[in-house]
Write an enzyme that holds these catalytic residues in place. Structure first.
Site, PDB file in Angstrom:
ATOM      1  N   LYS A 186      30.300  37.544  43.458  1.00  0.00           N
ATOM      2  CA  LYS A 186      29.026  37.341  42.620  1.00  0.00           C
ATOM      3  C   LYS A 186      28.239  37.588  43.218  1.00  0.00           C
ATOM      4  O   LYS A 186      28.143  37.664  44.633  1.00  0.00           O
ATOM      5  CB  LYS A 186      28.820  35.862  43.005  1.00  0.00           C
ATOM      6  CG  LYS A 186      29.512  34.695  41.851  1.00  0.00           C
ATOM      7  CD  LYS A 186      29.612  35.284  40.826  1.00  0.00           C
ATOM      8  CE  LYS A 186      30.514  33.914  39.826  1.00  0.00           C
ATOM      9  NZ  LYS A 186      30.151  34.334  38.079  1.00  0.00           N
TER      10      LYS A 186
ATOM     11  N   ASP B 151      29.695  40.347  39.848  1.00  0.00           N
ATOM     12  CA  ASP B 151      29.264  39.363  38.689  1.00  0.00           C
ATOM     13  C   ASP B 151      28.191  39.412  39.553  1.00  0.00           C
ATOM     14  O   ASP B 151      27.546  38.147  39.878  1.00  0.00           O
ATOM     15  CB  ASP B 151      30.395  38.302  38.612  1.00  0.00           C
ATOM     16  CG  ASP B 151      29.883  37.982  37.237  1.00  0.00           C
ATOM     17  OD1 ASP B 151      29.167  38.157  36.572  1.00  0.00           O
ATOM     18  OD2 ASP B 151      30.753  36.322  36.761  1.00  0.00           O
TER      19      ASP B 151
ATOM     20  N   ASP C 264      29.835  39.747  29.831  1.00  0.00           N
ATOM     21  CA  ASP C 264      30.615  38.517  30.043  1.00  0.00           C
ATOM     22  C   ASP C 264      29.181  37.224  28.931  1.00  0.00           C
ATOM     23  O   ASP C 264      29.280  37.026  27.699  1.00  0.00           O
ATOM     24  CB  ASP C 264      30.240  37.514  31.427  1.00  0.00           C
ATOM     25  CG  ASP C 264      29.931  36.272  31.229  1.00  0.00           C
ATOM     26  OD1 ASP C 264      30.426  35.416  30.162  1.00  0.00           O
ATOM     27  OD2 ASP C 264      30.396  35.506  32.230  1.00  0.00           O
TER      28      ASP C 264
ATOM     29  N   GLU D  12      30.592  43.679  36.536  1.00  0.00           N
ATOM     30  CA  GLU D  12      29.944  42.401  35.629  1.00  0.00           C
ATOM     31  C   GLU D  12      28.743  42.448  34.568  1.00  0.00           C
ATOM     32  O   GLU D  12      27.962  41.513  36.210  1.00  0.00           O
ATOM     33  CB  GLU D  12      31.177  40.742  35.560  1.00  0.00           C
ATOM     34  CG  GLU D  12      30.476  40.115  34.388  1.00  0.00           C
ATOM     35  CD  GLU D  12      31.863  38.524  35.236  1.00  0.00           C
ATOM     36  OE1 GLU D  12      32.963  38.817  35.036  1.00  0.00           O
ATOM     37  OE2 GLU D  12      31.885  37.716  33.942  1.00  0.00           O
TER      38      GLU D  12
ATOM     39  N   SER E 116      36.965  33.407  41.929  1.00  0.00           N
ATOM     40  CA  SER E 116      35.479  33.707  41.505  1.00  0.00           C
ATOM     41  C   SER E 116      35.162  33.274  42.653  1.00  0.00           C
ATOM     42  O   SER E 116      34.817  32.560  43.021  1.00  0.00           O
ATOM     43  CB  SER E 116      35.006  33.553  40.652  1.00  0.00           C
ATOM     44  OG  SER E 116      33.820  33.803  40.536  1.00  0.00           O
TER      45      SER E 116
ATOM     46  N   GLY F  72      36.200  32.372  33.081  1.00  0.00           N
ATOM     47  CA  GLY F  72      36.550  30.870  33.244  1.00  0.00           C
ATOM     48  C   GLY F  72      34.679  29.873  34.064  1.00  0.00           C
ATOM     49  O   GLY F  72      33.855  30.824  34.143  1.00  0.00           O
TER      50      GLY F  72
ATOM     51  N   LYS G  34      36.514  38.082  42.464  1.00  0.00           N
ATOM     52  CA  LYS G  34      35.286  38.623  42.255  1.00  0.00           C
ATOM     53  C   LYS G  34      34.577  38.089  42.697  1.00  0.00           C
ATOM     54  O   LYS G  34      34.468  37.320  43.166  1.00  0.00           O
ATOM     55  CB  LYS G  34      35.719  38.148  40.641  1.00  0.00           C
ATOM     56  CG  LYS G  34      34.028  37.919  40.213  1.00  0.00           C
ATOM     57  CD  LYS G  34      34.283  37.927  37.868  1.00  0.00           C
ATOM     58  CE  LYS G  34      33.665  36.381  38.101  1.00  0.00           C
ATOM     59  NZ  LYS G  34      33.508  36.451  36.836  1.00  0.00           N
TER      60      LYS G  34
ATOM     61  N   LYS H 191      35.673  34.375  27.314  1.00  0.00           N
ATOM     62  CA  LYS H 191      35.272  33.268  27.228  1.00  0.00           C
ATOM     63  C   LYS H 191      35.621  32.639  25.761  1.00  0.00           C
ATOM     64  O   LYS H 191      34.064  32.299  25.408  1.00  0.00           O
ATOM     65  CB  LYS H 191      34.081  32.868  27.960  1.00  0.00           C
ATOM     66  CG  LYS H 191      34.175  32.701  29.784  1.00  0.00           C
ATOM     67  CD  LYS H 191      32.771  32.323  30.145  1.00  0.00           C
ATOM     68  CE  LYS H 191      32.962  33.118  31.685  1.00  0.00           C
ATOM     69  NZ  LYS H 191      31.849  33.491  32.707  1.00  0.00           N
TER      70      LYS H 191
HETATM   71  O1  OSB Z   1      29.845  34.968  35.124  1.00  0.00           O
HETATM   72  O2  OSB Z   1      31.870  34.155  35.300  1.00  0.00           O
HETATM   73  C1  OSB Z   1      31.128  33.543  35.333  1.00  0.00           C
HETATM   74  C2  OSB Z   1      30.697  29.724  36.552  1.00  0.00           C
HETATM   75  C3  OSB Z   1      30.369  29.539  36.091  1.00  0.00           C
HETATM   76  C4  OSB Z   1      28.741  30.351  35.074  1.00  0.00           C
HETATM   77  C5  OSB Z   1      29.761  31.459  34.871  1.00  0.00           C
HETATM   78  C6  OSB Z   1      30.790  32.514  35.522  1.00  0.00           C
HETATM   79  C7  OSB Z   1      31.434  31.174  35.950  1.00  0.00           C
HETATM   80  C8  OSB Z   1      32.090  31.570  37.028  1.00  0.00           C
HETATM   81  C9  OSB Z   1      33.757  30.734  37.240  1.00  0.00           C
HETATM   82  O3  OSB Z   1      32.547  33.060  37.298  1.00  0.00           O
HETATM   83  C10 OSB Z   1      35.551  31.186  37.217  1.00  0.00           C
HETATM   84  C11 OSB Z   1      36.098  30.262  38.100  1.00  0.00           C
HETATM   85  O4  OSB Z   1      36.457  29.488  36.333  1.00  0.00           O
HETATM   86  O5  OSB Z   1      36.872  30.105  38.205  1.00  0.00           O
HETATM   87 MG    MG Z   2      30.363  35.955  34.159  1.00  0.00          MG
END
Ligand code: OSB
Ligand code: MG
Length: 376
Positions: free
Chosen positions: A166, A191, A241, A216, A138, A293, A164, A265
């Site tokens: 952001k 995401d 999510d 996402e 991510s 995660g 992924k 999660k």
């Molecule tokens: O939306 O998945 C998410 C981290 C903090 C808060 C939200 C998210 C995330 C990540 C981290 O995408 C993914 C990881 O732990 O590698």
């Molecule tokens: Mg997410």
């Protein structure tokens, strides 16, 4: 049968190797709540709460989770006997509304303890079959599309099976296209962490032609109806999510057509029991799920990897190795990824990694032990 005799609650601080930026804010250092759950014979298991310092992902934070665990949740399990760890979730749900990340930390600790007591790996206790799991990375929001494309190229070379990105309004179509141009065949997804509103639909539709495996959580976690309206206009599957807080929300997503893929999660839904329910429901209907995660330490990762070993987790999870996050993780061995983007599922009993107690002690900023005989 498990009888919870004591729970040690502590907060550690652990700096990330690099800041992680999502649509609603950045994090440089994690404040992490760790639990050590003990049975009446003194057998122990560690678990981790995924709540962050600031309420920009969900309403829960390290401080609200500390309060909920100390005041209400841990007292609910102390001195109580559970036939099976799957009974803990129902009990906590019957007594306390919300606070799912806090509940999840305690509930998962009970699963970890049950695996320890049974002398089996956590993954096998829950029916996980895989020997290794596929890993995706991510990537936080970068200042320019070029930087993001360079970063994504580096991670694709490192072997990650899914990348992924952001996104947020203004940092989306052009950024994603830059990555797609340099990685034409990569499994790419985005995401938004709920940064968009229905008024931003044009930007979301503009990403439909970029061959993304999913988009996402574009809209608010509460908003299933607008996700359904968007999904009707998109070829790309939506993945939820923040919206998925319980198995019932998955039912609603499927009935309404709000998305086609579920990010599981365990911390967000209140633990392993609801996660297993979501897995079973989706698996029997062919709905893909994957493990998300929350920048976990090596303890939280152990639970995520065990969960991702279930047969229905059919897409790479956000299960990066320790080095992606930490200079030095708090477990032995550290989590590592093979050159082809997989992490091995531990075969040792319990959570499968040893916690470096000395390092944890050094990082601890507060702790509190709760026991059956009263608080101390
Ligand atoms: O939306 O998945 C998410 C981290 C903090 C808060 C939200 C998210 C995330 C990540 C981290 O995408 C993914 C990881 O732990 O590698
Ligand atoms: Mg997410």
């Amino acid at each position: 049968m498990i009888a919870i005799g004591a729970v040690q609650l502590r907060e550690i601080r652990l700096p990330l190797r690099e800041p992680f930026r999502i649509s609603s804010g950045s994090v440089h250092e994690r404040r992490v709540l760790l639990l050590e759950v003990s049975d009446s014979d003194g057998r122990k298991a560690w678990s981790e709460c995924v709540a962050a310092e600031y309420p920009n992902y969900s309403a829960e934070t390290v401080d609200t989770a500390w309060l909920a665990l100390q005041q209400w949740l841990i007292p609910e399990v102390l001195g109580r006997r559970f036939d099976h760890p799957s009974d803990v979730h129902r009990h906590l749900e019957s007594r306390v509304r919300g606070h799912r990340m806090a509940k999840g930390a305690l509930e998962m600790g009970c699963w970890g303890l049950a695996a320890e007591l049974a002398g089996v790996p956590l993954a096998r206790l829950i029916g996980g079959e895989r020997e290794s799991v596929e890993v995706g990375v991510s990537l936080g929001i970068e200042t320019t599309a070029d930087r993001l494309a360079q970063r994504a190229t580096r991670e694709a070379k490192a072997g990650y099976r899914k990348i992924k990105l952001k996104i947020k309004p203004g940092y989306d179509v052009q950024f994603v296209r830059a990555v797609r141009d340099v990685l034409p065949a990569a499994a790419l997804m985005v995401d938004a962490n709920a940064a968009y509103g229905p008024e931003d639909t044009a930007s979301l539709l503009a990403m439909d032609g970029l061959g993304l495996t999913m988009i996402e959580q574009p809209f608010s976690g509460e908003d299933l109806l607008r996700h359904a309206a968007l999904q009707l206009r998109l070829e790309t599957p939506l993945c939820l999510d923040e919206s998925i807080t319980s198995p019932a929300r998955v039912e609603d997503m499927l009935s309404l057509g709000s998305g086609r893929i579920v990010n599981v999660k365990p911390g967000r839904v209140g633990g392993f029991t609801p996660s297993l329910e979501i897995h079973d429901r989706c698996h029997s209907d062919g709905v893909p799920v994957w493990c998300g995660g929350m920048l976990e330490t090596g303890i939280g990762r152990a639970y995520n990897v065990a969960l991702a070993s279930l047969p229905g987790f059919s897409m790479p999870g956000d299960l990066s190795p320790s080095r992606r996050y930490w200079e030095r993780d708090i477990v032995h061995p550290e989590w590592t990824m093979s050159a082809n983007g997989t992490v091995e599922v531990p075969t040792a009993p319990g959570i499968g990694v040893e916690v470096d107690r000395e390092q944890v002690e050094q990082l601890t900023v507060r702790q509190c032990a709760l026991r059956t005989s009263g608080n101390s």
